[in-house]
Write a protein that holds these residues in place. Sequence first.
Motif, PDB file in Angstrom:
ATOM      1  N   VAL A  50       0.788  -1.164  -0.155  1.00  0.00           N
ATOM      2  CA  VAL A  50       0.004  -0.030  -0.107  1.00  0.00           C
ATOM      3  C   VAL A  50       0.889   1.439  -0.187  1.00  0.00           C
ATOM      4  O   VAL A  50       1.798   1.207   0.473  1.00  0.00           O
ATOM      5  CB  VAL A  50      -0.996   0.049   1.297  1.00  0.00           C
ATOM      6  N   ASP A  51       0.342   2.285  -0.817  1.00  0.00           N
ATOM      7  CA  ASP A  51       1.319   3.580  -0.792  1.00  0.00           C
ATOM      8  C   ASP A  51       0.673   4.488   0.344  1.00  0.00           C
ATOM      9  O   ASP A  51      -0.560   5.050  -0.300  1.00  0.00           O
ATOM     10  CB  ASP A  51       1.190   3.748  -2.380  1.00  0.00           C
ATOM     11  N   PHE A  52       0.987   4.367   1.334  1.00  0.00           N
ATOM     12  CA  PHE A  52       0.363   5.364   2.328  1.00  0.00           C
ATOM     13  C   PHE A  52       0.434   6.684   2.326  1.00  0.00           C
ATOM     14  O   PHE A  52      -0.677   7.398   2.306  1.00  0.00           O
ATOM     15  CB  PHE A  52       1.021   4.905   3.727  1.00  0.00           C
ATOM     16  N   ARG A  53       1.536   7.395   1.536  1.00  0.00           N
ATOM     17  CA  ARG A  53       1.664   8.641   1.479  1.00  0.00           C
ATOM     18  C   ARG A  53       0.675   9.055   0.121  1.00  0.00           C
ATOM     19  O   ARG A  53       0.213  10.165   0.204  1.00  0.00           O
ATOM     20  CB  ARG A  53       2.987   8.850   0.861  1.00  0.00           C
ATOM     21  N   TYR A  54       0.748   8.425  -0.882  1.00  0.00           N
ATOM     22  CA  TYR A  54      -0.235   8.650  -1.919  1.00  0.00           C
ATOM     23  C   TYR A  54      -1.547   8.540  -1.502  1.00  0.00           C
ATOM     24  O   TYR A  54      -2.380   9.675  -1.886  1.00  0.00           O
ATOM     25  CB  TYR A  54       0.122   7.533  -2.903  1.00  0.00           C
ATOM     26  N   ILE A  55      -2.111   7.835  -0.620  1.00  0.00           N
ATOM     27  CA  ILE A  55      -3.559   7.840  -0.115  1.00  0.00           C
ATOM     28  C   ILE A  55      -3.910   9.102   0.553  1.00  0.00           C
ATOM     29  O   ILE A  55      -4.921   9.644   0.460  1.00  0.00           O
ATOM     30  CB  ILE A  55      -3.922   6.526   0.614  1.00  0.00           C
ATOM     31  N   LEU A  56      -2.902   9.386   1.495  1.00  0.00           N
ATOM     32  CA  LEU A  56      -2.995  10.649   2.273  1.00  0.00           C
ATOM     33  C   LEU A  56      -2.937  11.995   1.237  1.00  0.00           C
ATOM     34  O   LEU A  56      -3.953  12.671   1.742  1.00  0.00           O
ATOM     35  CB  LEU A  56      -1.980  10.602   3.314  1.00  0.00           C
ATOM     36  N   LYS A  57      -2.228  11.818   0.389  1.00  0.00           N
ATOM     37  CA  LYS A  57      -2.125  13.149  -0.518  1.00  0.00           C
ATOM     38  C   LYS A  57      -3.489  13.228  -1.294  1.00  0.00           C
ATOM     39  O   LYS A  57      -3.907  14.246  -1.526  1.00  0.00           O
ATOM     40  CB  LYS A  57      -0.973  12.957  -1.415  1.00  0.00           C
ATOM     41  N   LYS A  58      -4.017  12.102  -1.805  1.00  0.00           N
ATOM     42  CA  LYS A  58      -5.226  12.197  -2.701  1.00  0.00           C
ATOM     43  C   LYS A  58      -6.559  11.887  -1.948  1.00  0.00           C
ATOM     44  O   LYS A  58      -7.559  12.188  -2.697  1.00  0.00           O
ATOM     45  CB  LYS A  58      -5.059  10.947  -3.657  1.00  0.00           C
ATOM     46  N   SER A  59      -6.509  11.648  -0.680  1.00  0.00           N
ATOM     47  CA  SER A  59      -7.892  11.566  -0.082  1.00  0.00           C
ATOM     48  C   SER A  59      -8.465  12.819   0.326  1.00  0.00           C
ATOM     49  O   SER A  59      -8.131  13.766   0.411  1.00  0.00           O
ATOM     50  CB  SER A  59      -7.438  10.734   1.498  1.00  0.00           C
ATOM     51  N   ASN A  60      -9.777  12.830   0.310  1.00  0.00           N
ATOM     52  CA  ASN A  60     -10.599  13.910   0.407  1.00  0.00           C
ATOM     53  C   ASN A  60     -10.545  14.452   1.937  1.00  0.00           C
ATOM     54  O   ASN A  60     -10.607  15.653   2.003  1.00  0.00           O
ATOM     55  CB  ASN A  60     -12.116  13.505   0.096  1.00  0.00           C
ATOM     56  N   ALA A  61     -10.310  13.668   3.013  1.00  0.00           N
ATOM     57  CA  ALA A  61      -9.957  14.081   4.020  1.00  0.00           C
ATOM     58  C   ALA A  61      -8.940  14.968   4.035  1.00  0.00           C
ATOM     59  O   ALA A  61      -8.762  16.155   4.958  1.00  0.00           O
ATOM     60  CB  ALA A  61      -9.751  12.971   5.135  1.00  0.00           C
ATOM     61  N   LEU A 178      -2.778  -2.830  -2.900  1.00  0.00           N
ATOM     62  CA  LEU A 178      -3.894  -2.402  -2.233  1.00  0.00           C
ATOM     63  C   LEU A 178      -4.330  -0.947  -2.302  1.00  0.00           C
ATOM     64  O   LEU A 178      -5.542  -0.570  -1.714  1.00  0.00           O
ATOM     65  CB  LEU A 178      -4.119  -2.923  -1.098  1.00  0.00           C
ATOM     66  N   THR A 179      -3.636  -0.315  -3.018  1.00  0.00           N
ATOM     67  CA  THR A 179      -3.762   1.064  -2.936  1.00  0.00           C
ATOM     68  C   THR A 179      -4.976   1.777  -3.248  1.00  0.00           C
ATOM     69  O   THR A 179      -5.617   2.470  -2.572  1.00  0.00           O
ATOM     70  CB  THR A 179      -2.524   1.975  -3.589  1.00  0.00           C
ATOM     71  N   SER A 180      -5.363   1.320  -4.359  1.00  0.00           N
ATOM     72  CA  SER A 180      -6.551   2.023  -5.035  1.00  0.00           C
ATOM     73  C   SER A 180      -7.799   1.668  -4.099  1.00  0.00           C
ATOM     74  O   SER A 180      -8.783   2.393  -3.859  1.00  0.00           O
ATOM     75  CB  SER A 180      -6.885   1.458  -6.473  1.00  0.00           C
ATOM     76  N   GLU A 181      -7.799   0.319  -3.738  1.00  0.00           N
ATOM     77  CA  GLU A 181      -9.204  -0.220  -2.905  1.00  0.00           C
ATOM     78  C   GLU A 181      -9.037   0.501  -1.491  1.00  0.00           C
ATOM     79  O   GLU A 181     -10.176   0.832  -1.255  1.00  0.00           O
ATOM     80  CB  GLU A 181      -8.782  -1.830  -2.935  1.00  0.00           C
ATOM     81  N   VAL A 182      -7.819   0.585  -0.980  1.00  0.00           N
ATOM     82  CA  VAL A 182      -7.674   1.118   0.416  1.00  0.00           C
ATOM     83  C   VAL A 182      -8.114   2.902   0.405  1.00  0.00           C
ATOM     84  O   VAL A 182      -9.080   3.346   1.094  1.00  0.00           O
ATOM     85  CB  VAL A 182      -6.315   1.372   1.040  1.00  0.00           C
ATOM     86  N   LEU A 183      -7.825   3.305  -0.943  1.00  0.00           N
ATOM     87  CA  LEU A 183      -8.395   4.940  -1.211  1.00  0.00           C
ATOM     88  C   LEU A 183      -9.672   5.071  -1.280  1.00  0.00           C
ATOM     89  O   LEU A 183     -10.399   5.827  -0.595  1.00  0.00           O
ATOM     90  CB  LEU A 183      -7.817   5.282  -2.210  1.00  0.00           C
ATOM     91  N   ASP A 184     -10.276   4.306  -2.145  1.00  0.00           N
ATOM     92  CA  ASP A 184     -11.714   4.285  -2.192  1.00  0.00           C
ATOM     93  C   ASP A 184     -12.325   4.101  -0.791  1.00  0.00           C
ATOM     94  O   ASP A 184     -13.439   4.853  -0.427  1.00  0.00           O
ATOM     95  CB  ASP A 184     -12.314   3.110  -3.237  1.00  0.00           C
ATOM     96  N   LEU A 185     -11.926   2.959  -0.107  1.00  0.00           N
ATOM     97  CA  LEU A 185     -12.816   2.820   1.112  1.00  0.00           C
ATOM     98  C   LEU A 185     -12.424   3.859   2.074  1.00  0.00           C
ATOM     99  O   LEU A 185     -13.591   4.113   2.955  1.00  0.00           O
ATOM    100  CB  LEU A 185     -12.232   1.461   1.677  1.00  0.00           C
ATOM    101  N   PHE A 186     -11.340   4.531   2.107  1.00  0.00           N
ATOM    102  CA  PHE A 186     -10.870   5.385   3.058  1.00  0.00           C
ATOM    103  C   PHE A 186     -11.886   6.843   2.783  1.00  0.00           C
ATOM    104  O   PHE A 186     -12.384   7.289   3.860  1.00  0.00           O
ATOM    105  CB  PHE A 186      -9.396   5.682   2.897  1.00  0.00           C
ATOM    106  N   ASN A 187     -12.055   6.956   1.557  1.00  0.00           N
ATOM    107  CA  ASN A 187     -12.622   8.203   1.288  1.00  0.00           C
ATOM    108  C   ASN A 187     -14.233   8.081   1.711  1.00  0.00           C
ATOM    109  O   ASN A 187     -14.766   8.942   2.106  1.00  0.00           O
ATOM    110  CB  ASN A 187     -12.734   8.351  -0.314  1.00  0.00           C
TER     111      ASN A 187
END
Length: 201
Positions: A50-61, A178-187
């Motif tokens: 999982v790309d943790f930094r990418y998810i944080l950067k792209k997340s709506n939150a 798992l990056t894309s799946e995690v990002l979608d669920l996180f949003n």
Amino acid sequence: MLSINLLILSSIINNNITSSTIIQKHNNSLNLPMNFLVSNKSEIDKIGIVDFRYILKKSNAMKTLGNKFLLFEKKINEKFKQKQIVLKNKEKIIREDKENFTELDLKKKIKLLKKDVFKVQKKYKDERSILNKSFQKIQKKIKDLLAQVIKDVSIKKNINVVFLKENIFLFNNPSVDLTSEVLDLFNKKTKSLKITISPSN
């Protein structure tokens, strides 16, 4: 007897005989359980990336948090600039009228001006510190939520180990990412998350 059996086991391994052969020949003599001798390869292979930094950067939150931080930062800077203008005007008046003051009065006015400058600078520093701490507190909360989402996804997919993408040199199977799946669920999980920064008034 045990040392002889271990010696036999060692020689078999050195001769590149598979674990299943070892079990067939020596499971009874070693008196060891089946799962002790053979690792379940299918379980070991269940890893995720999982790309943790990418998810944080792209997340709506995080985008919402970043926008709010910039908004409050702008307000603080504008307020500080207004106070700077007032102080500069005071300084200008003192310089223009210094001939009308006694030396003692001039020193007092300059001292008071410096005191006001110090107060404004301290106020600015304190407000920035409060803003930064508030931002960091919410950021930590968001990171903790993301870590929980990653855990939830890994459990759902029966994944035993999740690695950060930044620490992976190479992976040939995109399905472990798992990056894309995690990002979608996180949003989705953070859609109703209330993000409130609390700078001083």
